[in-house]
Design a protein around this motif. Sequence first.
Motif, mmCIF file in Angstrom:
data_model
loop_
_atom_site.group_PDB
_atom_site.id
_atom_site.type_symbol
_atom_site.label_atom_id
_atom_site.label_comp_id
_atom_site.label_asym_id
_atom_site.label_seq_id
_atom_site.Cartn_x
_atom_site.Cartn_y
_atom_site.Cartn_z
ATOM 1 N N ALA A 1 -8.703 110.676 82.354
ATOM 2 C CA ALA A 1 -7.760 109.588 82.636
ATOM 3 C C ALA A 1 -7.827 108.520 81.547
ATOM 4 O O ALA A 1 -6.807 107.931 81.173
ATOM 5 N N ILE A 2 -9.009 108.275 81.038
ATOM 6 C CA ILE A 2 -9.164 107.304 79.951
ATOM 7 C C ILE A 2 -8.461 107.809 78.700
ATOM 8 O O ILE A 2 -7.776 107.053 77.995
ATOM 9 N N ARG A 3 -8.617 109.096 78.396
ATOM 10 C CA ARG A 3 -7.935 109.684 77.236
ATOM 11 C C ARG A 3 -6.418 109.616 77.391
ATOM 12 O O ARG A 3 -5.694 109.360 76.431
ATOM 13 N N ASP A 4 -5.943 109.858 78.607
ATOM 14 C CA ASP A 4 -4.496 109.901 78.840
ATOM 15 C C ASP A 4 -3.849 108.528 78.654
ATOM 16 O O ASP A 4 -2.704 108.434 78.208
ATOM 17 N N ASN A 5 -4.584 107.459 79.015
ATOM 18 C CA ASN A 5 -3.997 106.118 78.899
ATOM 19 C C ASN A 5 -5.092 105.105 78.579
ATOM 20 O O ASN A 5 -5.497 104.301 79.435
ATOM 21 N N PRO A 6 -5.590 105.126 77.357
ATOM 22 C CA PRO A 6 -6.677 104.217 76.996
ATOM 23 C C PRO A 6 -6.299 102.750 77.091
ATOM 24 O O PRO A 6 -7.129 101.910 77.432
ATOM 25 N N ALA A 7 -5.064 102.428 76.811
ATOM 26 C CA ALA A 7 -4.639 101.028 76.850
ATOM 27 C C ALA A 7 -4.721 100.474 78.268
ATOM 28 O O ALA A 7 -5.155 99.332 78.480
ATOM 29 N N ALA A 8 -4.320 101.281 79.261
ATOM 30 C CA ALA A 8 -4.385 100.833 80.658
ATOM 31 C C ALA A 8 -5.830 100.631 81.082
ATOM 32 O O ALA A 8 -6.158 99.677 81.803
ATOM 33 N N PHE A 9 -6.725 101.512 80.644
ATOM 34 C CA PHE A 9 -8.142 101.386 80.976
ATOM 35 C C PHE A 9 -8.704 100.083 80.397
ATOM 36 O O PHE A 9 -9.398 99.332 81.096
ATOM 37 N N ASP A 10 -8.392 99.810 79.164
ATOM 38 C CA ASP A 10 -8.891 98.595 78.524
ATOM 39 C C ASP A 10 -8.318 97.341 79.181
ATOM 40 O O ASP A 10 -9.010 96.316 79.298
#
Length: 428
Positions: free
Chosen positions: A6-15
């Motif tokens: 999930a982090i790989r798929d949307n790193p910006a959202a995770f950050d």
Amino acid sequence: MHDIRAIRDNPAAFDRDLERRGLAPLSAELIALDDARKAAISAAQANQERRNALAKEIGGAKKAKDEARAAELMAEVARLKDEAPGLDAAQAEAGKVLDERLAAIPNRPKPEVPEGADEHGNVEYRSFAASRPRLTTGRQHFELGEATGLMDFEAAAKLSGSRFVVLKGQLARLERALGQFMLDLHTQEHGYTEVVPPVLVRDDAMFGTAQLPKFRDDQFAAGDGFWLIPTAEVPLTNLVRESILAEDALPLRFTALTPCFRAEAGAAGRDTRGMLRQHQFNKVELVSITAPEKSEEEHERMLACAEAVLKKLDLTYRVMTLCTGDMGFASQKTYDIEVWVPGQETYREISSCSVCGDFQARRMNARYRPKEGKGVSYVHTLNGSGVAVGRALIAVMENYQNPDGSVTIPSVLQPYMGGLNRIEGPAS
């Protein structure tokens, strides 16, 4: 535990979610660690694949009676075998480094959680006013308890040191009555299954609910790999660890009345008088295991179950939605119930109800098999206090105190007190 995919798929959202928690961006670091893990896996696999291919070539060379070629190939196999343990160790180490890093990062807050740095950013969700006139001031619980001789901090200090109490006589019975009342309410009216769990658990259980490794200093180690539970959330939630449940079995709802043990390492100097912040206390815990699409609804239901305790005790309280800076490590969203305590002329937390999503389930490997579709998915976990028994005792004593130092027993507790309706004050 976070899902690296999930982090790989949307790193910006995770950050962005980490930023709401007051943390620096971490997606690039985590993806780099995952790249290293994947490279280590690929190297180990390439080694094995090459050895498999060489085995076939050796067979062909021997069949062709090319002994020189066979010997050359066998030497390469020997070299690859010598390299294999190092590659396997590198693969394991890369996975461990990534997992440890992921395990140290708090859960991602739900979008509706208010932003804030500390408790000053919390937002009132709703409130309840008792039917009786609210006391705006009064004696604190320890003043009431010590005056009757039924609450003894001095004796507890001789036995165990600070942050312990000895309850006696009618106050001891009142605390027991509160716990039994809560259990009966949650099992008979709210559909929870009562559990009597161990209060000693191992590392894996504490890791599963995220007390370890980050909060090691707040726990009491009991030796031989055991920990005293800080809350029954730990054993109750871990009942489903390493399991695959049928969707039809969900939701699971558990409750338990247990002693809880907390070192209070970060609370030096806070609430040193009285029973508000103890190393040992009793609490009725609520835990739910649900399918993901039901967890939000279950969170509201759990909150209502905890509120019902205070409504039946006719205590004034408010519900606060915790902000991102005041939320627990494993929580996606938390409601705190704060009860009015006139002795301190303020509200104090008496229950926390949290939804954790699949954060704990990933750490426990707790999954379910959906009725529709293939494969398995992680369950969602929730926990809440239903409620803290010692703090309920404080609230009852302070809100039901009388001018002569006696305490009226709430009507809902009187059957548990053998019909007693009053704990007499010191002058009686």
